[in-house]
Write an enzyme that holds these catalytic residues in place. Sequence first.
Site, PDB file in Angstrom:
ATOM      1  N   TYR A   1      -2.457  -1.572  10.085  1.00  0.00           N
ATOM      2  CA  TYR A   1      -2.466  -1.634   8.783  1.00  0.00           C
ATOM      3  C   TYR A   1      -1.136  -1.450   7.963  1.00  0.00           C
ATOM      4  O   TYR A   1      -0.599  -2.013   7.263  1.00  0.00           O
ATOM      5  CB  TYR A   1      -3.684  -0.875   8.144  1.00  0.00           C
ATOM      6  CG  TYR A   1      -3.864  -1.059   6.477  1.00  0.00           C
ATOM      7  CD1 TYR A   1      -4.718  -2.142   6.011  1.00  0.00           C
ATOM      8  CD2 TYR A   1      -3.285  -0.201   5.869  1.00  0.00           C
ATOM      9  CE1 TYR A   1      -4.753  -2.315   4.849  1.00  0.00           C
ATOM     10  CE2 TYR A   1      -3.603  -0.134   4.401  1.00  0.00           C
ATOM     11  CZ  TYR A   1      -4.228  -1.219   3.846  1.00  0.00           C
ATOM     12  OH  TYR A   1      -4.747  -1.446   2.526  1.00  0.00           O
TER      13      TYR A   1
ATOM     14  N   SER B   1       0.794  -1.234   0.167  1.00  0.00           N
ATOM     15  CA  SER B   1       0.075  -0.042   0.066  1.00  0.00           C
ATOM     16  C   SER B   1       0.940   1.057   0.080  1.00  0.00           C
ATOM     17  O   SER B   1       1.874   1.196   0.363  1.00  0.00           O
ATOM     18  CB  SER B   1      -0.906   0.072   1.128  1.00  0.00           C
ATOM     19  OG  SER B   1      -1.452   1.216   1.590  1.00  0.00           O
TER      20      SER B   1
END
Length: 272
Positions: free
Chosen positions: A152, A139
């Site tokens: 995350y 990401s």
Amino acid sequence: MGKLDGRVVVVTGAARGQGEQEARLFVEEGASVVVADVLDEQGETLAKELGARARYVHLDVGREDDWAAAVALAKEAYGKVDGLVNNAGILRFNALVDTPLDEFMQIVRVNQVGVFLGIKALAPEIEAAGGGTIVNTASYTGLTGMAYVGAYSASKHAIVGLTRVAALELAPKGVRVNAVCPGAIDTAMSNPALLDPATADTGSGGARSAEAAEAASAAVAKLYRKLVPMGRIGRAEEVARLALFLSCDDSSYITGQPFVIDGGWLAGVSAM
Ligand code: NAD
């Protein structure tokens, strides 16, 4: 001729979102695809729609025995596996100091352990098939911080690290390993309004009305017009094209790298 003719690729989290678009594009480009997810109904439906070059398997990426079953299914159906897209992932919002340990570990289990187990299970198969590719989904937040997504972001940083180590260890075995690092992409993860309005959970337990879903979509579009230099959220199809590039011969001399796809978000802060 397709860019993936004759290839056999496992795509995790492929029942919807970016994984679904990767499965669709890879089949279009000639690959056979194992559609792997925990959303059995959606995964089965997609695999049926894609036809003989797609099979669904229930795969919880955090379970080693599920990986063994997925490999067995791929080999039984198509004779080998020579590609993997580690795409499955989950996101939770919380301030670090408010994050329960269970929530932190749940995210690590799916995002980080899932990628580790995928590489562990498939790399020997890909080597035995004569070489191939692994694409890990990290990401934007695997390369920079973002408040309220600490667990995350930590798991996505770990994926970038795993990608580099795997590339070093697997290069002599003919396996290239790279990572995609998407910014904001218009899927259920960043915009839950995309889920079926009749079934989508708002987080407060109620179903979302069609009007509320539309309003939420408009708010998401407005937010990214402001935040992203290119003025819009990304599309799952655009990430799929990057995963295709990293899975085919167009990237034949590339391994061990994270590739940002974010409309310019990570380039810096705009003073305008
Ligand atoms: P999504 O929520 O639509 O898709 C995620 C998929 O992973 C779902 O099909 C889900 O069922 C599956 N999944 C969840 N837990 C699983 C498990 N334990 N085992 C197997 N499958 C599981 O969201 P998406 O945007 O398509 O996400 C795909 C990937 O892209 C994720 O790794 C996500 O972290 C990453 N990502 C998304 C964005 C974004 O803005 N949407 C940005 C950066 C990175």
